[in-house]
Write a protein that holds these residues in place. Structure first.
Motif, PDB file in Angstrom:
ATOM      1  N   TYR A 312       0.836  -1.199   0.000  1.00 25.83           N
ATOM      2  CA  TYR A 312       0.000   0.000   0.000  1.00 25.83           C
ATOM      3  C   TYR A 312       0.871   1.249   0.000  1.00 25.83           C
ATOM      4  O   TYR A 312       1.636   1.469   0.938  1.00 25.83           O
ATOM      5  CB  TYR A 312      -0.899   0.020   1.241  1.00 25.83           C
ATOM      6  CG  TYR A 312      -1.765  -1.204   1.389  1.00 25.83           C
ATOM      7  CD1 TYR A 312      -2.832  -1.433   0.530  1.00 25.83           C
ATOM      8  CD2 TYR A 312      -1.509  -2.144   2.394  1.00 25.83           C
ATOM      9  CE1 TYR A 312      -3.629  -2.555   0.658  1.00 25.83           C
ATOM     10  CE2 TYR A 312      -2.305  -3.277   2.530  1.00 25.83           C
ATOM     11  CZ  TYR A 312      -3.369  -3.482   1.658  1.00 25.83           C
ATOM     12  OH  TYR A 312      -4.152  -4.596   1.792  1.00 25.83           O
ATOM     13  N   ARG A 315       1.670   7.737   0.553  1.00 22.67           N
ATOM     14  CA  ARG A 315       1.226   8.987  -0.103  1.00 22.67           C
ATOM     15  C   ARG A 315       0.885  10.106   0.891  1.00 22.67           C
ATOM     16  O   ARG A 315      -0.049  10.879   0.663  1.00 22.67           O
ATOM     17  CB  ARG A 315       0.039   8.728  -1.024  1.00 22.67           C
ATOM     18  CG  ARG A 315       0.358   7.829  -2.210  1.00 22.67           C
ATOM     19  CD  ARG A 315      -0.803   7.697  -3.136  1.00 22.67           C
ATOM     20  NE  ARG A 315      -1.010   8.898  -3.905  1.00 22.67           N
ATOM     21  CZ  ARG A 315      -0.519   9.137  -5.116  1.00 22.67           C
ATOM     22  NH1 ARG A 315       0.239   8.239  -5.710  1.00 22.67           N
ATOM     23  NH2 ARG A 315      -0.777  10.251  -5.741  1.00 22.67           N
ATOM     24  N   LYS A 320       4.624  12.416  -1.082  1.00 19.70           N
ATOM     25  CA  LYS A 320       4.138  13.209  -2.225  1.00 19.70           C
ATOM     26  C   LYS A 320       5.235  14.111  -2.771  1.00 19.70           C
ATOM     27  O   LYS A 320       5.330  14.329  -3.982  1.00 19.70           O
ATOM     28  CB  LYS A 320       2.912  14.028  -1.807  1.00 19.70           C
ATOM     29  CG  LYS A 320       1.657  13.180  -1.668  1.00 19.70           C
ATOM     30  CD  LYS A 320       0.441  14.015  -1.320  1.00 19.70           C
ATOM     31  CE  LYS A 320      -0.803  13.152  -1.216  1.00 19.70           C
ATOM     32  NZ  LYS A 320      -1.998  13.934  -0.854  1.00 19.70           N
ATOM     33  N   GLU A 327       8.313  11.623 -10.549  1.00 20.65           N
ATOM     34  CA  GLU A 327       7.429  11.804 -11.716  1.00 20.65           C
ATOM     35  C   GLU A 327       8.075  12.720 -12.747  1.00 20.65           C
ATOM     36  O   GLU A 327       7.924  12.504 -13.959  1.00 20.65           O
ATOM     37  CB  GLU A 327       6.078  12.356 -11.265  1.00 20.65           C
ATOM     38  CG  GLU A 327       5.197  11.318 -10.598  1.00 20.65           C
ATOM     39  CD  GLU A 327       3.871  11.870 -10.113  1.00 20.65           C
ATOM     40  OE1 GLU A 327       2.914  11.088 -10.017  1.00 20.65           O
ATOM     41  OE2 GLU A 327       3.794  13.087  -9.814  1.00 20.65           O
ATOM     42  N   ARG A 341       0.472  -0.295 -10.312  1.00 23.81           N
ATOM     43  CA  ARG A 341       0.440   0.365  -9.000  1.00 23.81           C
ATOM     44  C   ARG A 341       1.833   0.758  -8.527  1.00 23.81           C
ATOM     45  O   ARG A 341       2.003   1.813  -7.914  1.00 23.81           O
ATOM     46  CB  ARG A 341      -0.251  -0.529  -7.966  1.00 23.81           C
ATOM     47  CG  ARG A 341       0.462  -1.824  -7.685  1.00 23.81           C
ATOM     48  CD  ARG A 341      -0.261  -2.737  -6.722  1.00 23.81           C
ATOM     49  NE  ARG A 341       0.578  -3.898  -6.448  1.00 23.81           N
ATOM     50  CZ  ARG A 341       1.468  -3.965  -5.470  1.00 23.81           C
ATOM     51  NH1 ARG A 341       1.645  -2.947  -4.661  1.00 23.81           N
ATOM     52  NH2 ARG A 341       2.208  -5.044  -5.298  1.00 23.81           N
ATOM     53  N   THR A 344       3.338   3.631 -10.932  1.00 24.45           N
ATOM     54  CA  THR A 344       2.687   4.943 -10.804  1.00 24.45           C
ATOM     55  C   THR A 344       2.467   5.339  -9.339  1.00 24.45           C
ATOM     56  O   THR A 344       1.919   6.402  -9.074  1.00 24.45           O
ATOM     57  CB  THR A 344       1.331   4.954 -11.532  1.00 24.45           C
ATOM     58  OG1 THR A 344       0.462   3.969 -10.949  1.00 24.45           O
ATOM     59  CG2 THR A 344       1.512   4.646 -13.013  1.00 24.45           C
ATOM     60  N   TYR A 345       2.884   4.465  -8.417  1.00 20.67           N
ATOM     61  CA  TYR A 345       2.768   4.710  -6.967  1.00 20.67           C
ATOM     62  C   TYR A 345       1.334   5.102  -6.585  1.00 20.67           C
ATOM     63  O   TYR A 345       1.061   6.125  -5.990  1.00 20.67           O
ATOM     64  CB  TYR A 345       3.748   5.796  -6.527  1.00 20.67           C
ATOM     65  CG  TYR A 345       3.912   5.894  -5.013  1.00 20.67           C
ATOM     66  CD1 TYR A 345       4.412   4.831  -4.283  1.00 20.67           C
ATOM     67  CD2 TYR A 345       3.587   7.057  -4.323  1.00 20.67           C
ATOM     68  CE1 TYR A 345       4.569   4.909  -2.904  1.00 20.67           C
ATOM     69  CE2 TYR A 345       3.742   7.163  -2.946  1.00 20.67           C
ATOM     70  CZ  TYR A 345       4.219   6.081  -2.242  1.00 20.67           C
ATOM     71  OH  TYR A 345       4.371   6.158  -0.873  1.00 20.67           O
ATOM     72  N   ARG A 346       0.407   4.211  -6.975  1.00 21.97           N
ATOM     73  CA  ARG A 346      -0.999   4.407  -6.627  1.00 21.97           C
ATOM     74  C   ARG A 346      -1.586   3.062  -6.214  1.00 21.97           C
ATOM     75  O   ARG A 346      -1.172   2.027  -6.724  1.00 21.97           O
ATOM     76  CB  ARG A 346      -1.813   4.923  -7.822  1.00 21.97           C
ATOM     77  CG  ARG A 346      -1.480   6.351  -8.238  1.00 21.97           C
ATOM     78  CD  ARG A 346      -2.313   6.731  -9.449  1.00 21.97           C
ATOM     79  NE  ARG A 346      -1.983   5.872 -10.586  1.00 21.97           N
ATOM     80  CZ  ARG A 346      -2.841   5.545 -11.553  1.00 21.97           C
ATOM     81  NH1 ARG A 346      -4.098   5.954 -11.508  1.00 21.97           N
ATOM     82  NH2 ARG A 346      -2.448   4.780 -12.552  1.00 21.97           N
ATOM     83  N   TYR A 347      -2.583   3.093  -5.322  1.00 27.20           N
ATOM     84  CA  TYR A 347      -3.318   1.874  -5.023  1.00 27.20           C
ATOM     85  C   TYR A 347      -4.352   1.691  -6.127  1.00 27.20           C
ATOM     86  O   TYR A 347      -5.203   2.557  -6.334  1.00 27.20           O
ATOM     87  CB  TYR A 347      -4.009   1.943  -3.667  1.00 27.20           C
ATOM     88  CG  TYR A 347      -4.739   0.652  -3.362  1.00 27.20           C
ATOM     89  CD1 TYR A 347      -4.054  -0.448  -2.864  1.00 27.20           C
ATOM     90  CD2 TYR A 347      -6.094   0.521  -3.632  1.00 27.20           C
ATOM     91  CE1 TYR A 347      -4.700  -1.653  -2.620  1.00 27.20           C
ATOM     92  CE2 TYR A 347      -6.751  -0.677  -3.398  1.00 27.20           C
ATOM     93  CZ  TYR A 347      -6.042  -1.754  -2.897  1.00 27.20           C
ATOM     94  OH  TYR A 347      -6.686  -2.944  -2.677  1.00 27.20           O
ATOM     95  N   LEU A 348      -4.279   0.584  -6.855  1.00 27.87           N
ATOM     96  CA  LEU A 348      -5.181   0.335  -7.970  1.00 27.87           C
ATOM     97  C   LEU A 348      -5.923  -0.976  -7.764  1.00 27.87           C
ATOM     98  O   LEU A 348      -5.304  -2.006  -7.480  1.00 27.87           O
ATOM     99  CB  LEU A 348      -4.403   0.245  -9.294  1.00 27.87           C
ATOM    100  CG  LEU A 348      -3.619   1.478  -9.751  1.00 27.87           C
ATOM    101  CD1 LEU A 348      -2.837   1.163 -11.015  1.00 27.87           C
ATOM    102  CD2 LEU A 348      -4.569   2.644 -10.002  1.00 27.87           C
TER     103      LEU A 348
END
Length: 373
Positions: A312, A315, A320, A327, A341, A344-348
């Motif tokens: 997880y 962020r 950030k 990025e 995920r 792109t360092y996101r929870y998908l």
């Protein structure tokens, strides 16, 4: 025929590899683990015959009909609804919070409209602009339900006080004023009959795709390929130049049981004095199968170390700031698309991962078609 490299044999890598292979590209997939499917990996337990979600449960749910048809073209999905229970102060309740939970917890027999008014009366209306997770919970459900179902669980899951987390995390958790305890609202929900790994192996089953297991992708190899799709950790690609992005990881304490251990697939534990966040009982994720034995995981959340599997993305403020720097580097990197995920360092959720992979593959093919026209 152009050569494409894909780093990672999870959902993103599999879908992109398949789309490009169908279009005539030669695709080499590099995977650091000794199996495909990433964290979705499933395998039969030799002792019990149970299909085990090796890295924790993955439940497929979507409103995207194309994605639903896509996964079903590689593996038959059978009906499955996620009905979570939680143990708090020695009693078992239904999640997400619904009319049964409210009536049980407060010892009431409220109708839907009465329950709405009752919960509104418990809410802290002095909080007009919730900033933190705790603000949002107190404004949303009041102190009693917050303490019982959210505070301890959240502190264990994220390793910090709910006062340090943004309100946006709680906005994903619904409260229902009826007796619907299906965790998800989506039109299509299910589990692959023979597991996610079987599905992903079929996606990879194309003459133009070759897979190199136990082989992490090296950035220096980029020069040998027309393009790279990278689904590994974004910060690792750049050698952690700006430090490691923060993740939570999970430890699983596996145990077996003869019979039915808890009567449901997922049992949360909201009390702080219980060190684990939940117990998952894996045979209940395949309700069409019958097994006498059972495989269970106690799940513990902690900070992710250098050698751990990231689950997880945190962020928060520090991450950030780091993410913005990475990025910017990613935008300047030519010949590489960062996907999934980790990239792109996101929870998908799985359906979003597949949708984005399909869209990215199609965008790449369309761009190359224009260049060659």
């Amino acid at each position: 025929m152009q050569d494409i490299a894909i780093a990672g044999a999870g959902l993103s890598g599999a879908v992109i590899a398949r789309e490009l292979a169908k279009a005539g590209y030669r695709v080499t997939v590099f995977e650091s683990r000794n199996h495909v499917a990433g964290n979705c990996h499933t395998q039969r337990d030799s002792e019990t015959g149970v299909m085990v979600h090796v890295y924790g449960p993955h439940i497929f749910h979507t409103d995207d009909r194309e994605v639903w048809d896509y996964v079903n073209s590689f593996e038959r999905f059978l009906p499955y609804q996620n009905r979570v229970k939680t143990t708090s102060q020695g009693r078992v309740y239904s999640l997400p919070i619904n009319l049964l939970t409210i009536n049980q917890f407060f010892g009431k027999t409220l109708r839907p409209d009465e329950a709405k008014d009752f919960i509104a009366s418990r809410a802290d209306t002095s909080i007009t602009e919730p900033v933190t997770f705790e603000d949002q919970a107190l404004r949303f459900v009041g102190p009693e339900l917050y303490e019982a179902f959210f505070k301890g669980y959240t502190q264990k899951q994220w390793g910090c006080s709910p006062t340090e987390l943004p309100a946006s995390i709680l906005k994903r958790l619904p409260v229902r004023f009826n007796y619907d305890d299906n965790y998800f609202f989506h039109a299509y929900q299910g589990m692959p009959e023979k597991g996610y790994t079987a599905m992903i192996e079929r996606i990879f089953d194309h003459e133009n795709i070759s897979i190199k297991l136990s082989t992490p992708f090296e950035r220096s190899w980029k020069q040998h390929y027309a393009h790279v799709f990278y689904s590994g950790p974004l910060d690792a690609y750049f050698g952690h130049e700006f430090g490691r992005l923060g993740y939570r990881t999970l430890d699983f304490e596996r145990f077996t049981y003869e019979g039915d251990y808890q009567g449901c697939a997922v049992m949360n534990y909201g009390d702080l004095d219980v060190p684990y966040t939940r117990i998952t009982e894996h045979k209940h994720f395949s309700p069409w199968e019958k097994h006498e034995g059972s495989v269970c995981y106690r799940e513990f959340s902690r900070a992710c170390g250098a050698d751990d599997i990231p689950y997880y993305p945190i962020r928060l403020v520090k991450e950030k700031e780091q993410l913005a720097a990475y990025e910017e580097h990613a935008r300047r990197e030519t010949g590489v698309t960062f996907v999934g995920r980790l990239g792109t360092y996101r929870y998908l959720d799985m359906d979003v991962t597949i949708r984005e992979a399909l869209d990215q593959a199609r965008a790449f093919l369309a761009t190359n078609q224009r260049k060659s026209a």
